[in-house]
Design an enzyme around this catalytic site. Structure first.
Site, PDB file in Angstrom:
ATOM      1  N   SER A   7      32.691  -5.977  14.463  1.00  0.00           N
ATOM      2  CA  SER A   7      32.168  -5.481  13.185  1.00  0.00           C
ATOM      3  C   SER A   7      32.628  -6.812  12.201  1.00  0.00           C
ATOM      4  O   SER A   7      33.765  -7.097  12.237  1.00  0.00           O
ATOM      5  CB  SER A   7      32.864  -4.398  12.485  1.00  0.00           C
ATOM      6  OG  SER A   7      32.302  -4.153  11.300  1.00  0.00           O
ATOM      7  N   ASN A   9      32.494  -5.972   9.105  1.00  0.00           N
ATOM      8  CA  ASN A   9      32.881  -5.256   7.910  1.00  0.00           C
ATOM      9  C   ASN A   9      34.508  -5.334   7.778  1.00  0.00           C
ATOM     10  O   ASN A   9      34.968  -4.361   8.735  1.00  0.00           O
ATOM     11  CB  ASN A   9      32.277  -3.796   7.902  1.00  0.00           C
ATOM     12  CG  ASN A   9      32.604  -2.914   6.551  1.00  0.00           C
ATOM     13  OD1 ASN A   9      33.482  -3.242   6.165  1.00  0.00           O
ATOM     14  ND2 ASN A   9      31.425  -2.281   6.306  1.00  0.00           N
ATOM     15  N   ASP A  69      28.569   2.243  14.481  1.00  0.00           N
ATOM     16  CA  ASP A  69      27.597   2.239  13.752  1.00  0.00           C
ATOM     17  C   ASP A  69      27.667   3.800  12.989  1.00  0.00           C
ATOM     18  O   ASP A  69      27.919   4.779  13.734  1.00  0.00           O
ATOM     19  CB  ASP A  69      26.238   2.056  14.502  1.00  0.00           C
ATOM     20  CG  ASP A  69      25.259   1.866  13.373  1.00  0.00           C
ATOM     21  OD1 ASP A  69      25.273   0.834  12.741  1.00  0.00           O
ATOM     22  OD2 ASP A  69      24.096   2.566  13.266  1.00  0.00           O
ATOM     23  N   SER A  70      27.738   3.503  11.512  1.00  0.00           N
ATOM     24  CA  SER A  70      27.593   4.798  10.630  1.00  0.00           C
ATOM     25  C   SER A  70      26.922   4.797   9.560  1.00  0.00           C
ATOM     26  O   SER A  70      26.181   3.960   9.246  1.00  0.00           O
ATOM     27  CB  SER A  70      29.278   4.799  10.362  1.00  0.00           C
ATOM     28  OG  SER A  70      29.531   3.452   9.987  1.00  0.00           O
ATOM     29  N   ASP A 153      31.831   5.403  -0.677  1.00  0.00           N
ATOM     30  CA  ASP A 153      33.124   6.239  -0.888  1.00  0.00           C
ATOM     31  C   ASP A 153      33.087   6.694  -2.150  1.00  0.00           C
ATOM     32  O   ASP A 153      33.754   7.931  -2.385  1.00  0.00           O
ATOM     33  CB  ASP A 153      34.352   5.155  -0.551  1.00  0.00           C
ATOM     34  CG  ASP A 153      34.425   5.172   1.055  1.00  0.00           C
ATOM     35  OD1 ASP A 153      34.044   6.300   1.847  1.00  0.00           O
ATOM     36  OD2 ASP A 153      35.250   4.374   1.408  1.00  0.00           O
ATOM     37  N   LYS A 173      41.732   9.512   3.663  1.00  0.00           N
ATOM     38  CA  LYS A 173      40.444   9.300   4.369  1.00  0.00           C
ATOM     39  C   LYS A 173      40.500   9.124   5.797  1.00  0.00           C
ATOM     40  O   LYS A 173      39.826   9.867   6.546  1.00  0.00           O
ATOM     41  CB  LYS A 173      39.802   8.106   3.725  1.00  0.00           C
ATOM     42  CG  LYS A 173      38.381   7.691   4.300  1.00  0.00           C
ATOM     43  CD  LYS A 173      37.827   6.589   3.947  1.00  0.00           C
ATOM     44  CE  LYS A 173      36.612   6.217   4.455  1.00  0.00           C
ATOM     45  NZ  LYS A 173      35.675   4.786   4.291  1.00  0.00           N
ATOM     46  N   HIS A 178      34.696  10.609   9.173  1.00  0.00           N
ATOM     47  CA  HIS A 178      33.769  10.379  10.316  1.00  0.00           C
ATOM     48  C   HIS A 178      34.171   9.437  11.344  1.00  0.00           C
ATOM     49  O   HIS A 178      34.081   9.781  12.608  1.00  0.00           O
ATOM     50  CB  HIS A 178      32.127  10.114   9.877  1.00  0.00           C
ATOM     51  CG  HIS A 178      32.201   8.834   9.051  1.00  0.00           C
ATOM     52  ND1 HIS A 178      33.174   8.856   7.920  1.00  0.00           N
ATOM     53  CD2 HIS A 178      31.542   7.791   8.791  1.00  0.00           C
ATOM     54  CE1 HIS A 178      32.888   7.754   7.173  1.00  0.00           C
ATOM     55  NE2 HIS A 178      32.037   7.157   7.777  1.00  0.00           N
ATOM     56  N   ARG A 179      34.495   8.358  11.101  1.00  0.00           N
ATOM     57  CA  ARG A 179      35.098   7.253  11.904  1.00  0.00           C
ATOM     58  C   ARG A 179      36.260   7.675  12.683  1.00  0.00           C
ATOM     59  O   ARG A 179      36.279   7.500  13.820  1.00  0.00           O
ATOM     60  CB  ARG A 179      35.272   5.936  10.934  1.00  0.00           C
ATOM     61  CG  ARG A 179      35.595   4.592  11.843  1.00  0.00           C
ATOM     62  CD  ARG A 179      35.371   3.440  10.992  1.00  0.00           C
ATOM     63  NE  ARG A 179      33.983   3.327  10.562  1.00  0.00           N
ATOM     64  CZ  ARG A 179      33.426   3.532   9.212  1.00  0.00           C
ATOM     65  NH1 ARG A 179      34.466   3.968   8.380  1.00  0.00           N
ATOM     66  NH2 ARG A 179      32.408   3.759   8.768  1.00  0.00           N
TER      67      ARG A 179
HETATM   68  P1  IMP Z   1      26.665  -0.230   9.582  1.00  0.00           P
HETATM   69  O1  IMP Z   1      27.804  -1.586   9.420  1.00  0.00           O
HETATM   70  O2  IMP Z   1      25.081  -0.489   9.904  1.00  0.00           O
HETATM   71  O3  IMP Z   1      27.429   0.779  10.377  1.00  0.00           O
HETATM   72  O4  IMP Z   1      26.653   0.171   7.988  1.00  0.00           O
HETATM   73  C1  IMP Z   1      27.335   1.330   7.573  1.00  0.00           C
HETATM   74  C2  IMP Z   1      26.908   1.680   6.143  1.00  0.00           C
HETATM   75  O5  IMP Z   1      26.933   3.133   6.087  1.00  0.00           O
HETATM   76  C3  IMP Z   1      27.837   0.902   5.318  1.00  0.00           C
HETATM   77  O6  IMP Z   1      27.544  -0.345   4.988  1.00  0.00           O
HETATM   78  C4  IMP Z   1      27.993   1.838   4.120  1.00  0.00           C
HETATM   79  O7  IMP Z   1      27.048   1.848   3.285  1.00  0.00           O
HETATM   80  C5  IMP Z   1      27.833   3.312   5.006  1.00  0.00           C
HETATM   81  N1  IMP Z   1      29.095   3.706   5.316  1.00  0.00           N
HETATM   82  C6  IMP Z   1      29.504   3.942   6.670  1.00  0.00           C
HETATM   83  N2  IMP Z   1      30.548   4.390   6.607  1.00  0.00           N
HETATM   84  C7  IMP Z   1      30.945   4.575   5.630  1.00  0.00           C
HETATM   85  C8  IMP Z   1      32.499   5.053   4.952  1.00  0.00           C
HETATM   86  O8  IMP Z   1      33.457   5.346   5.567  1.00  0.00           O
HETATM   87  N3  IMP Z   1      32.294   4.869   3.555  1.00  0.00           N
HETATM   88  C9  IMP Z   1      31.579   4.787   2.787  1.00  0.00           C
HETATM   89  N4  IMP Z   1      30.229   4.119   3.181  1.00  0.00           N
HETATM   90  C10 IMP Z   1      29.849   4.161   4.722  1.00  0.00           C
END
Ligand code: IMP
Length: 190
Positions: A7, A9, A69-70, A153, A173, A178-179
């Site tokens: 990731s 992120n 992925d979330s 968040d 958190k 979820h994570r």
């Molecule tokens: P991914 O990188 O494609 O999985 O994008 C996930 C996106 O879902 C993030 O950029 C956020 O906008 C949202 N998201 C996923 N997990 C969280 C979290 O724990 N807190 C807030 N937003 C989340």
């Protein structure tokens, strides 16, 4: 086992590292290993996108790869933004822009129920993989509260924490997220 988190992120990487602390021999980020990978998320579900991310990183390493992925699924929006959560307001949208659009779509709506959903995949060097899934329920507030975390968040009021994820400490958190739940689910399968 040594692990690479697939990731870019930084917030996700920090959360995952914190949750998995002590469970693996070593946990690396992409930048720790100098890997540049930014695969296009073209799948229509979380598992498909997690596999795309994991496989694109596996091309650069012999270590096991963990991808997440979330997203946020809002009841009254029929599960949107879902897999499009990161780019809800456009391809390179900021968190603020995504939050603004969400508030606009929910203006005047009474039902604010939503959940965060995460799918994590641990991909082994031989190509086999294990999947973990988790979710957390809450409601979308009418304005942001708190400055912690990332993404949605500050708008997500957790029924369990009785505050937004933006107001919660990282520890709080990670206690319900979820994570964290997806990673716990994965660990039970290893
Ligand atoms: P991914 O990188 O494609 O999985 O994008 C996930 C996106 O879902 C993030 O950029 C956020 O906008 C949202 N998201 C996923 N997990 C969280 C979290 O724990 N807190 C807030 N937003 C989340």
């Amino acid at each position: 086992m040594e692990l690479v988190i697939a990731s870019n992120n930084k917030n996700k990487v920090r959360e995952i590292r914190e949750i998995l602390q002590g469970k693996f021999e070593a946990i690396y980020s992409l930048s720790d290993l100098g890997i540049h990978s930014d695969a296009e998320e073209t799948a229509s579900d979380f598992l498909g996108n997690a596999l795309i991310k994991a496989r694109s990183v596996a091309a650069f390493t012999d270590k096991a790869v963990l991808a997440d992925d979330s997203g946020l699924a809002v009841d009254v929006l029929c599960g949107a933004p879902g897999v499009f959560s990161a780019r809800y307001a456009g391809e390179h949208a900021t968190d603020d822009q995504n939050n603004e659009l969400l508030l606009k779509k929910l203006a005047g709506k009474e039902d604010r129920n939503a959940k965060f959903i995460a799918t994590v995949v641990l991909l082994y060097p031989n190509g086999t993989y294990v999947v973990g899934e988790g979710s957390v329920e809450g409601a979308i507030l009418e304005e942001k509260k708190g400055k912690s975390g990332f993404g949605y968040d500050p708008l997500f009021y957790s029924y369990e924490l009785k505050k937004t994820f933006g107001e919660a400490t990282e520890e709080e958190k990670n206690g319900v997220s979820h994570r964290a739940r997806a990673l716990e689910n994965l660990l039970t399968k290893l």
